[in-house]
Design an enzyme around this catalytic site. Structure first.
Site, mmCIF file in Angstrom:
data_model
loop_
_atom_site.group_PDB
_atom_site.id
_atom_site.type_symbol
_atom_site.label_atom_id
_atom_site.label_comp_id
_atom_site.label_asym_id
_atom_site.label_seq_id
_atom_site.Cartn_x
_atom_site.Cartn_y
_atom_site.Cartn_z
ATOM 1 C CG ASN A 62 -0.410 -0.124 2.426
ATOM 2 O OD1 ASN A 62 0.246 -0.944 2.500
ATOM 3 N ND2 ASN A 62 -0.964 0.758 3.592
ATOM 4 C CD GLU A 64 -1.532 4.951 4.619
ATOM 5 O OE1 GLU A 64 -2.187 4.040 5.292
ATOM 6 O OE2 GLU A 64 -0.838 5.839 5.398
ATOM 7 C CB CYS A 73 -5.125 -1.552 -1.564
ATOM 8 S SG CYS A 73 -6.481 -0.490 -0.864
ATOM 9 C CD GLU A 75 -5.090 -6.048 -0.780
ATOM 10 O OE1 GLU A 75 -5.530 -6.982 0.098
ATOM 11 O OE2 GLU A 75 -4.756 -5.157 -0.954
ATOM 12 C CB CYS A 112 -10.436 -2.992 1.119
ATOM 13 S SG CYS A 112 -9.960 -2.250 -0.297
ATOM 14 C CB CYS A 115 -8.496 -5.070 -2.990
ATOM 15 S SG CYS A 115 -7.285 -3.721 -2.770
#
Length: 160
Positions: A62, A64, A73, A75, A112, A115
């Site tokens: 990830n 940010e 993210c 994934e 999430c 993803c």
């Protein structure tokens, strides 16, 4: 009105030591990638490793941003890299590891919703299920044989 029951099947391993050698190595790559995540705001780090049918392994973590929606993210970082660099390869399996600097993550942490949708797109595109392993920093590892077990009512191109 009628009731519809939806079931998912997941498999739980007590630890990474129960995994086959090839899956263990993929999880290790996800863990290494997790450690390189850029997460100064949430302090929640995630790493992903993807095995392609051509033998290549792609990783992501990830990333940010102070403008939260601008981050990405692990994934999706990995899956989009795979799609951009190996467009004809199929994704065989994905391993995910997540940890927090604020508490110990011992329960498996699945992808999430965003993803899951991105993984679904690739699973549908390749018409082959993607095996997904996910864990916290330590503890149990869960396996899903297909994204459809994590997102049973998928939104896809057939609805457009």
């Amino acid at each position: 009105m009628k009731e519809v029951k939806i079931e998912s099947t997941l498999f739980v391993y007590e630890s990474i030591d129960e995994l086959s050698e090839d899956v263990f190595l993929l999880i290790q790559k996800a863990i290494k990638s997790r450690e390189m995540a850029y997460a100064p705001y949430s302090e929640f780090k995630v790493g992903a490793a993807i095995l392609l049918d051509n033998g290549e392994v792609v990783t992501g973590n990830n990333q940010e941003n102070a403008s939260y929606p601008s981050g990405l993210c692990a994934e999706r970082t990995a899956i989009y890299y795979a799609g951009a660099n190996y467009p004809d390869a199929k994704i065989v399996r994905m391993a995910i590891s997540a940890s927090s600097n604020n508490n110990i993550t011992t329960k498996p942490i699945p992808p999430c919703g965003a993803c899951r949708q991105a993984i679904a797109e690739y699973e549908i595109k390749q018409n082959v299920p993607i095996e997904i392993y996910f864990m916290g920093k330590t503890g149990n590892v869960m396996r899903s044989n297909s994204l459809s077990d994590l997102l049973p009512l998928v939104f896809d191109k057939s609805q457009l």
